[in-house]
Design an enzyme around this catalytic site. Structure first.
Site, PDB file in Angstrom:
ATOM      1  N   ASP A 121       3.685   0.080  12.323  1.00 28.88           N
ATOM      2  CA  ASP A 121       2.484  -0.252  11.584  1.00 28.88           C
ATOM      3  C   ASP A 121       2.278  -1.762  11.706  1.00 28.88           C
ATOM      4  OD1 ASP A 121       2.989   1.457   8.577  1.00 28.88           O
ATOM      5  OD2 ASP A 121       2.430   2.028  10.305  1.00 28.88           O
ATOM      6  N   ARG A 177      -8.992  -0.163   3.498  1.00 27.94           N
ATOM      7  CA  ARG A 177      -7.941   0.725   3.101  1.00 27.94           C
ATOM      8  C   ARG A 177      -6.628   0.179   2.707  1.00 27.94           C
ATOM      9  NH1 ARG A 177      -6.455   5.867   6.540  1.00 27.94           N
ATOM     10  NH2 ARG A 177      -4.964   5.770   4.654  1.00 27.94           N
ATOM     11  N   ARG A 233      -0.101  14.870  13.176  1.00 25.67           N
ATOM     12  CA  ARG A 233       0.999  14.410  12.032  1.00 25.67           C
ATOM     13  C   ARG A 233       1.180  15.319  10.787  1.00 25.67           C
ATOM     14  NH1 ARG A 233      -1.569   9.003   9.607  1.00 25.67           N
ATOM     15  NH2 ARG A 233       0.548   8.697   8.789  1.00 25.67           N
ATOM     16  N   CYS A 268      -5.489   8.139   8.877  1.00 22.50           N
ATOM     17  CA  CYS A 268      -5.230   7.647  10.340  1.00 22.50           C
ATOM     18  C   CYS A 268      -5.059   8.830  11.393  1.00 22.50           C
ATOM     19  CB  CYS A 268      -4.518   6.452  10.239  1.00 22.50           C
ATOM     20  SG  CYS A 268      -5.400   4.886   9.255  1.00 22.50           S
ATOM     21  N   LYS A 293       0.875  -1.298   0.002  1.00 21.72           N
ATOM     22  CA  LYS A 293       0.017   0.083   0.001  1.00 21.72           C
ATOM     23  C   LYS A 293       1.076   1.154  -0.050  1.00 21.72           C
ATOM     24  CE  LYS A 293      -1.720   1.918   4.068  1.00 21.72           C
ATOM     25  NZ  LYS A 293      -1.332   3.224   4.306  1.00 21.72           N
ATOM     26  N   ASN A 294       1.883   1.245   0.804  1.00 19.23           N
ATOM     27  CA  ASN A 294       2.609   2.378   1.234  1.00 19.23           C
ATOM     28  C   ASN A 294       3.619   2.729  -0.181  1.00 19.23           C
ATOM     29  OD1 ASN A 294       1.091   3.118   3.133  1.00 19.23           O
ATOM     30  ND2 ASN A 294       2.621   2.421   4.739  1.00 19.23           N
TER      31      ASN A 294
HETATM   32  C1  EPZ Z   1       3.967   6.812   6.671  1.00 19.72           C
HETATM   33  O1  EPZ Z   1       3.285   7.892   7.214  1.00 19.72           O
HETATM   34  C2  EPZ Z   1       3.127   5.646   6.216  1.00 19.72           C
HETATM   35  N1  EPZ Z   1       2.033   6.191   5.679  1.00 19.72           N
HETATM   36  C3  EPZ Z   1       2.575   5.434   7.712  1.00 19.72           C
HETATM   37  O2  EPZ Z   1       1.634   4.079   7.418  1.00 19.72           O
HETATM   38  C4  EPZ Z   1       3.854   4.909   8.611  1.00 19.72           C
HETATM   39  O3  EPZ Z   1       3.253   4.727   9.764  1.00 19.72           O
HETATM   40  C5  EPZ Z   1       4.803   5.856   8.816  1.00 19.72           C
HETATM   41  O4  EPZ Z   1       4.999   6.332   7.387  1.00 19.72           O
HETATM   42  C6  EPZ Z   1       5.956   5.413   9.502  1.00 19.72           C
HETATM   43  O5  EPZ Z   1       6.452   4.313   8.954  1.00 19.72           O
HETATM   44  C7  EPZ Z   1       2.451   6.114   4.222  1.00 19.72           C
HETATM   45  O6  EPZ Z   1       3.360   5.849   3.594  1.00 19.72           O
HETATM   46  C8  EPZ Z   1       1.178   6.599   3.341  1.00 19.72           C
HETATM   47  P1  EPZ Z   1       6.281   9.756   8.805  1.00 19.72           P
HETATM   48  P2  EPZ Z   1       3.903   9.339   7.312  1.00 19.72           P
HETATM   49  O7  EPZ Z   1       6.469  10.986   8.210  1.00 19.72           O
HETATM   50  O8  EPZ Z   1       4.699   9.700   6.233  1.00 19.72           O
HETATM   51  C9  EPZ Z   1       6.538  13.009  12.335  1.00 19.72           C
HETATM   52  C10 EPZ Z   1      -0.122   2.800   7.743  1.00 19.72           C
HETATM   53  O9  EPZ Z   1      -0.477   1.962   8.758  1.00 19.72           O
HETATM   54  N2  EPZ Z   1       6.584  13.968  10.999  1.00 19.72           N
HETATM   55  O10 EPZ Z   1       7.332   8.523   8.793  1.00 19.72           O
HETATM   56  O11 EPZ Z   1       2.800  10.173   7.682  1.00 19.72           O
HETATM   57  C11 EPZ Z   1       5.228  12.172  12.312  1.00 19.72           C
HETATM   58  O12 EPZ Z   1       4.483  12.986  13.106  1.00 19.72           O
HETATM   59  C12 EPZ Z   1       0.193   4.191   7.910  1.00 19.72           C
HETATM   60  O13 EPZ Z   1      -0.003   2.183   6.564  1.00 19.72           O
HETATM   61  C13 EPZ Z   1       6.772  15.236  11.346  1.00 19.72           C
HETATM   62  O14 EPZ Z   1       6.897  15.746  12.406  1.00 19.72           O
HETATM   63  O15 EPZ Z   1       5.050   9.182   8.484  1.00 19.72           O
HETATM   64  C14 EPZ Z   1       5.714  11.010  12.960  1.00 19.72           C
HETATM   65  O16 EPZ Z   1       5.845  11.152  14.419  1.00 19.72           O
HETATM   66  C15 EPZ Z   1      -0.075   4.743   9.340  1.00 19.72           C
HETATM   67  N3  EPZ Z   1       6.862  16.449  10.426  1.00 19.72           N
HETATM   68  C16 EPZ Z   1       7.227  10.819  12.543  1.00 19.72           C
HETATM   69  O17 EPZ Z   1       7.581  12.078  11.804  1.00 19.72           O
HETATM   70  C17 EPZ Z   1       6.409  15.837   9.014  1.00 19.72           C
HETATM   71  O18 EPZ Z   1       6.579  16.677   8.203  1.00 19.72           O
HETATM   72  C18 EPZ Z   1       7.191   9.773  11.540  1.00 19.72           C
HETATM   73  O19 EPZ Z   1       6.246  10.094  10.427  1.00 19.72           O
HETATM   74  C19 EPZ Z   1       6.239  14.558   8.802  1.00 19.72           C
HETATM   75  C20 EPZ Z   1       6.240  13.692   9.814  1.00 19.72           C
END
Ligand code: EPZ
Length: 430
Positions: A307, A399, A123, A118, A23-24
């Site tokens: 995840d 999803r 986020r 989610c 998916k991702n």
């Molecule tokens: C991706 O989300 C995935 N979604 C998530 O999968 C997954 O949990 C996550 O990466 C971590 O592996 C997709 O790929 C569509 P991050 P993303 O940016 O990109 C903070 C699932 O279940 N952050 O790696 O949103 C954030 O708040 C979903 O398949 C900032 O502070 O995750 C978090 O604490 C859920 N500022 C940490 O970084 C930003 O600009 C990691 O988030 C971006 C992120």
């Protein structure tokens, strides 16, 4: 009427399950076709609602999308004319943010409404915006929560991410592939879908090295072309079936996987007492006795994936002893705790840690999916529990999991869809 998933627990899962495309990975590869300004054929695309939403956005921008079969798409972005994506299209999923990087990389401008997705706590997308600004874009927030980015020219630069971010790493690559000069992304995410995106972009003529390490180098190229690509297998879907096999005392061959991507999940399952055998493109998981307690700390890849945190917690909810689960990525990813308590689990949340006191067994109950992976965890809980479990809000599960009921049923689970009159509607109707 609403559709629920009902599970009657107690059957050990037996047999083979074939894992779908990630998916991702599809989430960032499909928007990346915008950079090609031509035709791409994408194979092994999971038939899930996040993909449906992504294709709707591509078509709203003028792309031509053809379904060659259930999991193969032809996407022609030559006729693309728009660069605005409104809230009605972005609200369904977090991955809509990838259209910012792809449109900026292609047109030098993008207007995309803040993403949905989610609820895992706050986020933000500040790291994405920082990357675009460092490449020379002007980034603003307009009314209706539209993020707008525009740049006369994107110029390669050094981008350091304070926090490892999958989305920001991918978006920085999308914006940088056609920038002038070299972009170096430091403290980059290393997830398998980051590597898959980089390989896909290189197949389109980009020049990216180092994906999968914490430093990614992107040397800008003037033009990208279409290509054919097959999406990497979904390591989280695979992990979900692996945990389900262990949790039901089953014996399951999980096929179409890359065992290397599953190392942290396999290690934790072995620690909990399950047997995990690795083959070239499959893993076998055999669960037997009650799982042993073990501690889990979620970390960026190659650490234990956030995840997989709810699913592992459900397995450990019936372990011998007390397990400690630390969620270090998101600040609110324990929403499954209340639902699992309804099934008899004993879990206490203290800040970033969930303390899971193993009980003998879970009991079936009506529960709901609060997010995608919490929903998957409720499915596993239902497979383990005595009695029947009915899961509401299954749209979250659909999803990210292709044919989830059919796949579990083929493994011997007593699982089925349940049409339920929406009690509230009945009450209101009087
Ligand atoms: C991706 O989300 C995935 N979604 C998530 O999968 C997954 O949990 C996550 O990466 C971590 O592996 C997709 O790929 C569509 P991050 P993303 O940016 O990109 C903070 C699932 O279940 N952050 O790696 O949103 C954030 O708040 C979903 O398949 C900032 O502070 O995750 C978090 O604490 C859920 N500022 C940490 O970084 C930003 O600009 C990691 O988030 C971006 C992120």
């Amino acid at each position: 009427m609403q559709t629920k998933i009902a599970v009657r627990g107690g059957n050990p899962l037996l047999g083979n399950v074939r894992i779908s495309g990630a998916k991702n990975a599809a989430a960032c590869i499909l928007p990346a076709t915008i950079l090609a300004a031509g035709k791409c054929t994408i194979e092994n695309v999971p038939a899930i609602s996040d993909v449906t939403y992504t294709l709707r956005i591509l078509e709203s921008l003028g792309a031509k999308v053809r379904l060659l079969d259930k999991n193969t798409l032809e996407i022609d972005t030559a006729p693309l004319h728009g660069h605005t994506v409104t809230h009605d299209l972005t609200r369904h999923m977090r991955a809509s943010y990838y259209f910012l990087g792809a449109l900026l990389g292609r047109f030098g401008q993008a207007r995309v409404a803040m993403p949905g997705g989610c609820n895992l706590g706050v986020r933000p997308i500040d790291l994405h915006e920082k990357a675009f600004a460092m490449l020379g874009a002007t980034v603003d927030t307009e009314e209706n929560a539209i993020i707008s980015c525009s740049a006369e020219k994107l110029v390669g630069t050094q981008i350091y991410f304070d926090v490892v971010s999958v989305g920001a790493t991918a978006n920085a690559m999308l914006a940088a592939v056609r920038a002038d000069g070299r972009t170096q992304i430091e403290n980059a995410a290393k997830e398998p879908h980051i590597v898959d995106l980089a390989n896909f972009l290189n197949a389109m003529g980009a020049n990216i090295r180092g994906a999968g390490t914490d430093t990614i180098r992107v040397d800008g190229v003037p033009q990208l072309h279409g290509c054919t690509w097959s999406v990497v297998p979904d390591q989280i879907e695979a992990g979900t079936y692996m945990v389900a096999a262990a949790a039901t005392g089953g014996n399951v061959l999980v096929e179409n996987v890359t065992p290397k991507h599953l190392e942290s999940i396999s290690a934790k399952l072995r620690e909990s007492g399950a047997l995990v055998e690795e083959y070239d493109d499959a893993v076998r998981v055999i669960g037997h006795s009650r799982p042993h307690k073990c501690s889990v700390k979620t970390m960026p890849h190659p650490g234990f994936p956030t995840d997989m945190q709810p699913q592992m917690a459900v397995l450990l909810s019936v372990a011998t002893g007390t397990s400690y689960i630390t969620e270090s990525i998101f600040d609110n990813r324990f929403r499954w705790v209340d639902q699992l308590a309804r099934m008899g689990a004993v879990v206490k949340v203290d800040g970033k840690m969930a303390v899971v006191e193993g009980v003998e067994s879970l009991m079936g109950a009506p529960v709901q999916a609060d997010d995608l992976r919490a929903g998957a965890a409720m499915l596993i809980a239902g497979l383990m529990a005595l009695g029947q479990t009915e899961i509401e809000h299954i749209e979250y599960i659909e999803r990210g999991y292709e044919n989830v009921v059919e796949k579990f049923k083929a493994l011997g689970a007593d699982i089925f869809y349940l049409q339920d009159a929406d009690e509230d509607a009945v009450l209101l109707a009087g």
